[in-house]
Design an enzyme around this catalytic site. Structure first.
Site, PDB file in Angstrom:
ATOM      1  N   ARG A  75      -0.325 -12.292 -29.515  1.00 48.84           N
ATOM      2  CA  ARG A  75       0.272 -12.652 -30.795  1.00 48.84           C
ATOM      3  C   ARG A  75       1.787 -12.812 -30.679  1.00 48.84           C
ATOM      4  O   ARG A  75       2.410 -12.316 -29.749  1.00 48.84           O
ATOM      5  CB  ARG A  75      -0.117 -11.668 -31.892  1.00 48.84           C
ATOM      6  N   ARG A 118       5.316 -20.067 -32.282  1.00 49.05           N
ATOM      7  CA  ARG A 118       3.873 -20.095 -32.033  1.00 49.05           C
ATOM      8  C   ARG A 118       3.546 -20.891 -30.772  1.00 49.05           C
ATOM      9  O   ARG A 118       2.606 -20.583 -30.054  1.00 49.05           O
ATOM     10  CB  ARG A 118       3.151 -20.712 -33.233  1.00 49.05           C
ATOM     11  N   ASN A 141      -2.966 -18.516 -32.570  1.00 47.68           N
ATOM     12  CA  ASN A 141      -1.843 -19.456 -32.465  1.00 47.68           C
ATOM     13  C   ASN A 141      -1.500 -19.818 -31.025  1.00 47.68           C
ATOM     14  O   ASN A 141      -1.734 -19.023 -30.132  1.00 47.68           O
ATOM     15  CB  ASN A 141      -0.618 -18.847 -33.152  1.00 47.68           C
ATOM     16  N   ARG A 167       1.187 -20.439 -49.258  1.00 54.89           N
ATOM     17  CA  ARG A 167       2.533 -19.860 -49.361  1.00 54.89           C
ATOM     18  C   ARG A 167       3.431 -20.752 -50.213  1.00 54.89           C
ATOM     19  O   ARG A 167       4.197 -20.283 -51.050  1.00 54.89           O
ATOM     20  CB  ARG A 167       3.144 -19.697 -47.962  1.00 54.89           C
ATOM     21  N   HIS A 220       0.803 -26.356 -38.060  1.00 50.54           N
ATOM     22  CA  HIS A 220       0.940 -25.028 -38.659  1.00 50.54           C
ATOM     23  C   HIS A 220       2.086 -24.362 -37.925  1.00 50.54           C
ATOM     24  O   HIS A 220       1.928 -23.880 -36.814  1.00 50.54           O
ATOM     25  CB  HIS A 220      -0.345 -24.215 -38.478  1.00 50.54           C
ATOM     26  N   THR A 277       1.552 -10.435 -39.037  1.00 50.05           N
ATOM     27  CA  THR A 277       1.024 -10.833 -40.343  1.00 50.05           C
ATOM     28  C   THR A 277      -0.483 -10.569 -40.324  1.00 50.05           C
ATOM     29  O   THR A 277      -1.096 -10.624 -39.265  1.00 50.05           O
ATOM     30  CB  THR A 277       1.247 -12.335 -40.643  1.00 50.05           C
TER      31      THR A 277
END
EC number: 1.1.1.27
Length: 332
Positions: A99, A106, A138, A169, A193, A248
Site C-alpha cells: 500500500r 499510486r 493500487n 469524494r 484514479h 485509507t
C-alpha cells in the site's frame, strides 16, 4: 441419541449445494476488511470468503466477523490461505498488495503489486472461472489491465474500482459547499484514479441545473469561487488521510460495497469505474481508465458516451499516455 437428535427431527438430508451469491475478498488489510464489513452490512452475499497469506491475521479477522453473526444475515463466513476456499465465487474482490506510504504516488507501487498479482489472479481464475473480478489494489487502472491480461477473462468481467470513490469524494465536497446531500449533487470524475483524474465540469449539476451555465468560470483559473480547489481536494484526499491515520479504509470499503451491490443485484446503475477504453476519446493504447459504465450481474455491459470539452478530452488522453508509458515497461 445426541441432544441435537432429541431437539430436531430431520425431514430432508440436504445435499451440499454451492453458495448462490458468494463473494471472496483477497487481502485482509484495512481496505479488505472495510470492504468485507460494508458488504456484510448490506446483506449482499450468502457466503463471504477471506483470503490472505498472513494466516494468524486472517483467522483472527474471520473469527471476529463470525462472532458478529447474530447481527448479520450472511450465514457463512470462511477464510483460508489456499484459494480452493474461493471456489464458485460470483464476485472476487482483490485488495491485496503493497500500500501507499505517506507521500508516495499510486503509480509508484506498480511493479511490487504486479508480482503479487502474478500469484493471485491465476489462483482466483482456477477456482472461479466465471466470476467477476473487481480490482481495488493500487495503481488500480494499471492493475486492472494486468488482471485482465493474466486472467484471460473477457474485458467486461474485469472491473477496476476506479473513480467511483473520487466521484463520491467530489460529490461530498460539492455538497458541503452547497449545503445539499451528495446524493443530490451530480458530478463525474473520470480518467485515472489518482493524480491525473479529470473532473467533468460541464456535467456538474443539481436537479438538472448546470452549475457551469450559472457560473461559466467554474473549474477554470479565472473562477473567483475557486471550484478547481474541490477537484484538488479530491486528488489530495487520500494523501491527507494517509498522513493523518496511516491508510485509507472506510470510504473505499463503502465504495466497493456500492459496486458489489450493483453487480450482485444486477441493478444496471452507471458508475465511473475502470474499463478498457481503447478506441474511446481518441485513446489508441490498451489502457484501462474510468468512464461511466453500466454495471450489472455480468459485469460492464455498456459505456455511456460522455460529451467532453476539448480540454477534458485532452486531459483523458494525457492520463492514458501516462499509464501506457508505465504499462509497456511491465514484466509479467
Amino acid at each position: 441419541m445426541s441432544l441435537k437428535d432429541h431437539l430436531i427431527h430431520n425431514v430432508h438430508k440436504e445435499e451440499h449445494a454451492h453458495a448462490h451469491n458468494k463473494i471472496s475478498v483477497v487481502g485482509v488489510g484495512a481496505v479488505g476488511m472495510a470492504c468485507a464489513i460494508s458488504i456484510l452490512m448490506k446483506d449482499l452475499a450468502d457466503e463471504l470468503t477471506l483470503v490472505d497469506v498472513v494466516e494468524d491475521k486472517l483467522k483472527g479477522e474471520m473469527l471476529d466477523l463470525q462472532h458478529g453473526s447474530l447481527f448479520l444475515k450472511t450465514p457463512k463466513i470462511i477464510s483460508g490461505k489456499d484459494y480452493s476456499v474461493t471456489a464458485h465465487s460470483k464476485l472476487v474482490i482483490v485488495t491485496a498488495g503493497a500500500r501507499q506510504q505517506e507521500g508516495e504516488s499510486r503509480l509508484n507501487l506498480v511493479q511490487r503489486n504486479v508480482n503479487i498479482f502474478k500469484f493471485i489472479i491465476p489462483n482466483v481464475v482456477k477456482y472461479s472461472p466465471d466470476c467477476k473480478l473487481l480490482i481495488v489494489s493500487n495503481p488500480v487502472d494499471i492493475l486492472t489491465y494486468v488482471a485482465w491480461k493474466i486472467s484471460g477473462f473477457p474485458k467486461h468481467r474485469v472491473i477496476g474500482s476506479g473513480c467511483n470513490l473520487d466521484s463520491a469524494r467530489f460529490r461530498h465536497l460539492m455538497g458541503e459547499r452547497l449545503g445539499i446531500h451528495p446524493l443530490s449533487c451530480h458530478g463525474w470524475i473520470v480518467g485515472e484514479h489518482g493524480d491525473s483524474s479529470v473532473p467533468v465540469w460541464s456535467g456538474v449539476n443539481v436537479a438538472g441545473v448546470s452549475l457551469k451555465a450559472l457560473h461559466p468560470d467554474m473549474g477554470t483559473d479565472a473562477d473567483k469561487e475557486h471550484w478547481k480547489e474541490v477537484h484538488k481536494q479530491v486528488v489530495d484526499s487520500a494523501y491527507e488521510v494517509i498522513k493523518l491515520k496511516g491508510y485509507t479504509s472506510w470510504a473505499i470499503g463503502l465504495s466497493v460495497a456500492d459496486l458489489a451491490e450493483t453487480i450482485m443485484k444486477n441493478l444496471r446503475r452507471v458508475h465511473p469505474i475502470s474499463t478498457a477504453v481503447k478506441g474511446m476519446h481518441g485513446i489508441k493504447d490498451d489502457v484501462f481508465l474510468s468512464v461511466p459504465c453500466v454495471l450489472g450481474s455480468s459485469g460492464i455491459t455498456d459505456v455511456v458516451k460522455m460529451i467532453l470539452k476539448p480540454d477534458e478530452e485532452e486531459k483523458i488522453k494525457k492520463s492514458a499516455d501516462t499509464l501506457w508509458g508505465i504499462q509497456k515497461e511491465l514484466q509479467f
